[in-house]
Write a protein that holds these residues in place. Structure first.
Motif, PDB file in Angstrom:
ATOM      1  N   PHE A   8       0.967  -1.228   0.068  1.00  0.00           N
ATOM      2  CA  PHE A   8      -0.199  -0.050  -0.079  1.00  0.00           C
ATOM      3  C   PHE A   8       0.865   1.167   0.112  1.00  0.00           C
ATOM      4  O   PHE A   8       1.870   1.313   0.775  1.00  0.00           O
ATOM      5  CB  PHE A   8      -0.921   0.044   1.317  1.00  0.00           C
ATOM      6  N   PHE A  47       0.912   5.154   0.221  1.00  0.00           N
ATOM      7  CA  PHE A  47       0.402   6.479   0.664  1.00  0.00           C
ATOM      8  C   PHE A  47       1.390   7.625   0.749  1.00  0.00           C
ATOM      9  O   PHE A  47       2.615   7.406   1.013  1.00  0.00           O
ATOM     10  CB  PHE A  47      -0.063   6.296   2.084  1.00  0.00           C
ATOM     11  N   GLU A  80       1.138   9.776   6.035  1.00  0.00           N
ATOM     12  CA  GLU A  80       0.711   8.681   7.258  1.00  0.00           C
ATOM     13  C   GLU A  80      -0.912   9.132   7.512  1.00  0.00           C
ATOM     14  O   GLU A  80      -1.489   8.420   7.926  1.00  0.00           O
ATOM     15  CB  GLU A  80       1.531   9.081   8.545  1.00  0.00           C
ATOM     16  N   ALA A  96      -3.346   7.151   5.791  1.00  0.00           N
ATOM     17  CA  ALA A  96      -3.522   5.551   6.147  1.00  0.00           C
ATOM     18  C   ALA A  96      -4.039   5.481   7.553  1.00  0.00           C
ATOM     19  O   ALA A  96      -4.888   4.686   7.712  1.00  0.00           O
ATOM     20  CB  ALA A  96      -2.185   5.172   6.356  1.00  0.00           C
ATOM     21  N   PHE A 129      -4.837   0.853   8.680  1.00  0.00           N
ATOM     22  CA  PHE A 129      -3.730   0.161   7.699  1.00  0.00           C
ATOM     23  C   PHE A 129      -2.352  -0.309   8.396  1.00  0.00           C
ATOM     24  O   PHE A 129      -1.372  -0.564   7.766  1.00  0.00           O
ATOM     25  CB  PHE A 129      -3.479   0.998   6.405  1.00  0.00           C
ATOM     26  N   LYS A 162       3.144  -1.289   3.965  1.00  0.00           N
ATOM     27  CA  LYS A 162       3.055   0.166   3.405  1.00  0.00           C
ATOM     28  C   LYS A 162       4.270   0.836   3.356  1.00  0.00           C
ATOM     29  O   LYS A 162       5.353   0.618   3.933  1.00  0.00           O
ATOM     30  CB  LYS A 162       1.833   0.803   4.084  1.00  0.00           C
ATOM     31  N   SER A 212      -8.585   7.434   5.288  1.00  0.00           N
ATOM     32  CA  SER A 212      -8.507   5.900   5.717  1.00  0.00           C
ATOM     33  C   SER A 212      -9.636   5.115   5.896  1.00  0.00           C
ATOM     34  O   SER A 212      -9.780   4.072   5.659  1.00  0.00           O
ATOM     35  CB  SER A 212      -7.515   5.775   6.842  1.00  0.00           C
TER      36      SER A 212
END
Length: 194
Positions: free
Chosen positions: A18, A20, A23, A26, A30, A35, A185
């Motif tokens: 994943f 992003f 932060e 997410a 997650f 990630k 998220s």
């Protein structure tokens, strides 16, 4: 742990990366998944994803992030399979706007998977926060997806890009983004069946 979207796409969630930018996109939802946080912009995104691929090659790359749009309403999740490098402008040397000079890369980079039930859009990525969107070639605005899609395509890794619309890419974009970004998220976890 199998999730509906990975079953439909045929990939193991443990082998999914994943991506992003931040932060805050997410959140905590997650935290149990693999990630990478790329930071803002195409250069950071290219570097962070390339490094993550070199460390442990994923079976699937999923880009989840906030974006603006004059077409789609705030709170909508849009699946992007087409990407434009919106800040590429070498018209002074006779090239078309958005065309990368002396390369075989088309103006609209087509690479990515779709997810049933989600509307599709064309993402324009650039190293500026767009607040006056006025073109029809793309209808979703972000700062990283083009670079991520380009790297995934070069590496021949399946790619899924989902954008949560936080603002209208207009003069209220900055304020709207700051208010909406923390909801990304939750929206993604619901869309992906987490």
């Amino acid at each position: 742990m199998n999730r509906p979207f990975t079953t439909a796409l045929g990939h193991d969630i443990q082998e999914t990366l994943f991506c992003f930018a931040l932060e805050s996109e997410a959140g905590e939802l997650f935290s149990n998944y693999r990630k990478v946080f790329t930071g803002i912009g195409k250069v950071g995104a290219t570097y962070a994803l390339s490094k993550a691929i070199a460390d442990r090659r994923p079976q699937l790359i999923v880009n989840l992030g906030s974006a603006g749009s004059a077409r789609f309403s705030r709170g909508t999740i849009v699946c992007c399979r087409k990407f434009v490098q919106r800040d590429m402008d070498v018209r002074g040397l006779g090239f078309d706007r958005y065309q990368t000079p002396l390369s075989n890369t088309p103006v609209v980079l087509e690479y990515g998977l779709s997810l049933d039930g989600l509307t599709e859009g064309i993402c324009g990525s650039g190293d500026s926060f767009e607040m006056a969107h006025q073109t029809d070639i793309y209808d979703v605005v972000d700062m990283e997806a083009y670079a991520l899609a380009w790297v995934a395509k070069q590496e021949n890794i399946p790619f899924l890009s989902l954008k949560y619309i936080t603002d209208g890419a207009n003069d209220n974009a900055a304020e709207d983004w700051e208010t909406q970004v923390h909801q990304t998220s939750l929206a993604f976890s619901e869309a992906l069946g987490f």
